[in-house]
Design a protein around this motif. Structure first.
Motif, PDB file in Angstrom:
ATOM      1  N   VAL A 104       0.887  -1.278   0.055  1.00  0.00           N
ATOM      2  CA  VAL A 104       0.084   0.036  -0.048  1.00  0.00           C
ATOM      3  C   VAL A 104       0.798   1.205  -0.109  1.00  0.00           C
ATOM      4  CG1 VAL A 104      -1.932  -1.155   1.048  1.00  0.00           C
ATOM      5  CG2 VAL A 104      -0.024   0.151   2.485  1.00  0.00           C
ATOM      6  N   ASP A 105       0.219   2.418  -0.354  1.00  0.00           N
ATOM      7  CA  ASP A 105       1.065   3.523  -0.907  1.00  0.00           C
ATOM      8  C   ASP A 105       0.286   4.670  -0.185  1.00  0.00           C
ATOM      9  OD1 ASP A 105       2.493   5.585  -1.991  1.00  0.00           O
ATOM     10  OD2 ASP A 105       1.137   5.645  -3.737  1.00  0.00           O
ATOM     11  N   ILE A 106       0.642   5.328   0.927  1.00  0.00           N
ATOM     12  CA  ILE A 106      -0.195   6.263   1.760  1.00  0.00           C
ATOM     13  C   ILE A 106       0.608   7.599   1.677  1.00  0.00           C
ATOM     14  CG2 ILE A 106      -1.019   6.800   4.312  1.00  0.00           C
ATOM     15  CD1 ILE A 106      -2.202   4.019   2.781  1.00  0.00           C
ATOM     16  N   ARG A 107      -0.282   8.724   1.289  1.00  0.00           N
ATOM     17  CA  ARG A 107       0.413  10.031   1.098  1.00  0.00           C
ATOM     18  C   ARG A 107      -0.243  10.726   2.263  1.00  0.00           C
ATOM     19  NH1 ARG A 107       2.275  10.028  -4.187  1.00  0.00           N
ATOM     20  NH2 ARG A 107       2.589   7.827  -4.730  1.00  0.00           N
ATOM     21  N   VAL A 108       0.659  11.695   3.104  1.00  0.00           N
ATOM     22  CA  VAL A 108       0.327  12.058   4.365  1.00  0.00           C
ATOM     23  C   VAL A 108       0.580  13.669   4.561  1.00  0.00           C
ATOM     24  CG1 VAL A 108       0.405  10.043   5.523  1.00  0.00           C
ATOM     25  CG2 VAL A 108       2.455  11.496   5.367  1.00  0.00           C
ATOM     26  N   GLY A 125      -2.733  15.516  -3.296  1.00  0.00           N
ATOM     27  CA  GLY A 125      -2.802  16.735  -3.355  1.00  0.00           C
ATOM     28  C   GLY A 125      -3.373  17.430  -2.342  1.00  0.00           C
ATOM     29  N   ALA A 126      -4.254  18.537  -2.836  1.00  0.00           N
ATOM     30  CA  ALA A 126      -5.164  19.218  -1.914  1.00  0.00           C
ATOM     31  C   ALA A 126      -6.335  18.590  -1.092  1.00  0.00           C
ATOM     32  CB  ALA A 126      -5.681  20.657  -2.718  1.00  0.00           C
ATOM     33  N   VAL A 127      -6.679  17.349  -1.754  1.00  0.00           N
ATOM     34  CA  VAL A 127      -7.722  16.723  -1.515  1.00  0.00           C
ATOM     35  C   VAL A 127      -7.686  15.823  -0.158  1.00  0.00           C
ATOM     36  CG1 VAL A 127      -9.960  15.253  -2.300  1.00  0.00           C
ATOM     37  CG2 VAL A 127      -8.736  16.916  -3.863  1.00  0.00           C
ATOM     38  N   TYR A 128      -8.259  15.975   0.856  1.00  0.00           N
ATOM     39  CA  TYR A 128      -8.424  15.333   2.119  1.00  0.00           C
ATOM     40  C   TYR A 128      -9.099  14.093   1.732  1.00  0.00           C
ATOM     41  CZ  TYR A 128      -9.689  13.702   6.893  1.00  0.00           C
ATOM     42  OH  TYR A 128      -9.657  13.002   7.872  1.00  0.00           O
ATOM     43  N   HIS A 155       4.389   1.862   1.756  1.00  0.00           N
ATOM     44  CA  HIS A 155       5.260   3.021   1.086  1.00  0.00           C
ATOM     45  C   HIS A 155       4.842   4.132   1.693  1.00  0.00           C
ATOM     46  CE1 HIS A 155       7.070   0.578  -2.192  1.00  0.00           C
ATOM     47  NE2 HIS A 155       5.985  -0.093  -2.250  1.00  0.00           N
ATOM     48  N   MET A 156       5.453   5.197   2.287  1.00  0.00           N
ATOM     49  CA  MET A 156       5.144   6.296   2.832  1.00  0.00           C
ATOM     50  C   MET A 156       5.700   7.351   2.210  1.00  0.00           C
ATOM     51  SD  MET A 156       3.182   6.066   5.786  1.00  0.00           S
ATOM     52  CE  MET A 156       3.635   7.742   6.622  1.00  0.00           C
ATOM     53  N   HIS A 157       4.755   8.358   2.046  1.00  0.00           N
ATOM     54  CA  HIS A 157       5.213   9.719   1.246  1.00  0.00           C
ATOM     55  C   HIS A 157       4.595  11.014   1.767  1.00  0.00           C
ATOM     56  CE1 HIS A 157       6.492  12.222  -2.269  1.00  0.00           C
ATOM     57  NE2 HIS A 157       5.289  12.485  -2.244  1.00  0.00           N
ATOM     58  N   GLY A 158       5.541  11.890   2.053  1.00  0.00           N
ATOM     59  CA  GLY A 158       4.983  13.225   2.288  1.00  0.00           C
ATOM     60  C   GLY A 158       4.373  13.923   1.201  1.00  0.00           C
ATOM     61  N   GLU A 159       3.058  14.258   1.175  1.00  0.00           N
ATOM     62  CA  GLU A 159       2.346  14.702  -0.075  1.00  0.00           C
ATOM     63  C   GLU A 159       2.366  16.152  -0.416  1.00  0.00           C
ATOM     64  OE1 GLU A 159      -0.522  13.867  -3.188  1.00  0.00           O
ATOM     65  OE2 GLU A 159       1.170  13.175  -2.172  1.00  0.00           O
ATOM     66  N   CYS A 160       2.548  16.815   0.953  1.00  0.00           N
ATOM     67  CA  CYS A 160       2.453  18.321   0.567  1.00  0.00           C
ATOM     68  C   CYS A 160       3.809  19.147   0.254  1.00  0.00           C
ATOM     69  CB  CYS A 160       1.838  19.090   1.805  1.00  0.00           C
ATOM     70  SG  CYS A 160       0.383  18.349   2.401  1.00  0.00           S
ATOM     71  N   ALA A 161       3.760  19.384  -1.053  1.00  0.00           N
ATOM     72  CA  ALA A 161       4.764  20.161  -1.910  1.00  0.00           C
ATOM     73  C   ALA A 161       4.372  21.261  -2.119  1.00  0.00           C
ATOM     74  CB  ALA A 161       5.142  19.376  -3.114  1.00  0.00           C
ATOM     75  N   GLY A 162       3.130  21.751  -1.786  1.00  0.00           N
ATOM     76  CA  GLY A 162       2.795  23.382  -1.979  1.00  0.00           C
ATOM     77  C   GLY A 162       2.299  23.372  -3.704  1.00  0.00           C
ATOM     78  N   ILE A 164       0.024  25.402  -6.579  1.00  0.00           N
ATOM     79  CA  ILE A 164      -1.712  25.414  -7.225  1.00  0.00           C
ATOM     80  C   ILE A 164      -2.132  23.907  -7.056  1.00  0.00           C
ATOM     81  CG2 ILE A 164      -3.146  26.384  -8.767  1.00  0.00           C
ATOM     82  CD1 ILE A 164      -1.504  28.536  -9.333  1.00  0.00           C
ATOM     83  N   GLY A 165      -3.103  23.725  -6.474  1.00  0.00           N
ATOM     84  CA  GLY A 165      -3.708  22.118  -6.457  1.00  0.00           C
ATOM     85  C   GLY A 165      -2.954  21.372  -5.680  1.00  0.00           C
ATOM     86  N   GLY A 166      -2.035  21.687  -4.883  1.00  0.00           N
ATOM     87  CA  GLY A 166      -1.374  21.045  -3.969  1.00  0.00           C
ATOM     88  C   GLY A 166      -1.454  21.346  -2.566  1.00  0.00           C
ATOM     89  N   CYS A 167      -1.065  20.564  -1.557  1.00  0.00           N
ATOM     90  CA  CYS A 167      -1.543  20.846  -0.073  1.00  0.00           C
ATOM     91  C   CYS A 167      -0.198  21.461   0.557  1.00  0.00           C
ATOM     92  CB  CYS A 167      -1.961  19.639   0.662  1.00  0.00           C
ATOM     93  SG  CYS A 167      -0.767  18.183   0.652  1.00  0.00           S
ATOM     94  N   GLN A 168      -0.613  22.195   1.790  1.00  0.00           N
ATOM     95  CA  GLN A 168       0.555  22.766   2.351  1.00  0.00           C
ATOM     96  C   GLN A 168       0.582  22.137   4.107  1.00  0.00           C
ATOM     97  OE1 GLN A 168       2.663  25.094   1.754  1.00  0.00           O
ATOM     98  NE2 GLN A 168       1.767  26.006  -0.168  1.00  0.00           N
TER      99      GLN A 168
END
Length: 375
Positions: A104-108, A125-128, A155-162, A164-168
């Motif tokens: 599994v691949d989890i983006r946090v 991305g920006a979508v919770y 697999h773990m990945h920090g999702e918030c690269a900032g 437009i359309g990304g998360c912070q």
């Protein structure tokens, strides 16, 4: 995947109507066995039949890319939504595990919990995705307690690269004076410590060797832990996979054990993505190690990401195809079943870890049946 601007995302959503059915559910133009057709409780204990002395590197393991990306529409969703309706997140993960998925691949995203401590929410991305990492660990723990012959690769990945359309990230401790990469690892470490019985400890306390299956039955194995801008954090996961950075969407494959080039610039490029998947299957089944041709290959773990997307080809189209283009899942299914001369099927003795969007039940069946059985 690269974050989409809102206007472009709306254009893409409109263009995707031609490949969507009622309610926005994308049609399968590839064999239905390959796409969006997982079956409940099809393979809850399949590892029980696998030799315990087999290295994870010898196995063929079905996995899902962006495992909990089940909200946000055609641009964002990568998996079937199978929530329970009880208000708790993670139901789609529980469904996938019972259907046979074992990677599994989890983006946090970093957030502050009710107690003020740093926690992770699950995002694409920006979508919770209506789930938190606590939900992920609850579902993994419940499944492995009920099915102790199994293991799950994480697999773990920090999702918030900032952008437009990304998360912070919401830094839960701005006064701590640490950068986000440091804080992200601290938060993960707090989860790992609180769930020591769930994690295979060598994978969360240092770069670990690839274990045999019996070593990790009933456990979660952290494969890698990466930041928003790429690059795996040192001292986590499996050392063999971390000798070089994994590729990004623009660059060449830097780590020969991992194929994760996900940029598919339109429907006409789906075939190019399949060829990358095909090449990685070939690497996994050669006699020589892809990094050291003088060394054997059977003890090396290969990870192959079949997922892909762009503004002109959302995940469901890349996986499931269109009236004029076979999807990557369809190509894979043809390869593994010997159809249409898609590949030398007899040479695909193992798939390695195969990460897919919207996998079908037949595709999962074909991956599982390539595993070394108990005598």
């Amino acid at each position: 995947m690269r974050r989409l601007s809102v206007p472009l995302a709306l254009v893409l959503a409109a263009s995707a109507v031609t490949v969507a059915g009622p309610g926005g559910t994308a049609r399968a133009y590839s064999a239905p066995e390959s796409y969006r057709s997982l079956r409940a409780d099809a393979h809850p204990d399949w590892m029980a039949a696998v030799r315990g002395d087999a290295s994870l590197a010898e196995l063929s393991i079905p996995g899902t890319h962006d495992t909990l990306a089940v909200y946000g529409g055609v641009v964002t969703e990568t998996q079937e939504r199978r929530e329970r309706g009880d208000g708790r997140g993670g139901g789609s993960l529980a469904f996938q595990l019972r259907a046979g998925v074992r990677a599994v691949d989890i983006r946090v995203r970093m957030v502050a919990g009710e107690d003020g401590r740093g926690r992770f929410s699950v995002h694409h991305g920006a979508v919770y995705q209506n789930a938190n990492f606590d939900d992920v660990l609850r579902e993994l723990g419940a499944f492995l307690r009920e099915h102790p012959t199994e293991t799950v690769l994480l697999h773990m990945h920090g999702e918030c690269a900032g952008g437009i359309g990304g998360c912070q990230d919401a830094d839960p401790c701005p006064e701590c004076g640490t950068d986000h990469n440091h804080r992200r690892r601290q938060i993960f470490d707090s989860y790992a410590e609180a769930h020591r019985e769930l994690f295979w400890q060598p994978s969360v306390t240092g770069a670990a060797p690839v274990p045999d299956l019996d070593e990790v039955r009933g456990k979660v194995v952290l494969v890698n832990w990466s930041g928003p801008h790429g690059g795996n954090y040192p001292d986590y996961g499996l050392a063999q996979l971390n000798y070089a950075d994994w590729a990004d969407e623009w660059g060449p494959q830097k780590n020969c054990y991992v194929q994760n080039s996900y940029r598919v610039d339109g429907i006409s490029r789906i075939n190019d993505k399949w060829e990358k998947v095909h090449a990685q299957l070939d690497r996994a089944n050669r006699s020589a190690d892809c990094r050291d041709p003088g060394a054997p290959n059977g003890d090396k773990l290969y990870v192959n990401w079949a997922s892909g997307a762009s503004l002109l080809a959302p995940p469901s189209v890349v996986a499931g195809g269109t009236p004029t283009a076979t999807g990557v899942n369809g190509f894979l299914y043809e390869c593994l079943t010997g159809r249409n001369n898609r590949c030398d099927t007899s040479s695909v003795r193992r798939t390695g870890v195969l990460m897919t969007d919207f996998p079908g039940h037949g595709l999962v069946d074909e991956i599982i049946r390539r595993n070394p059985a108990r005598h």
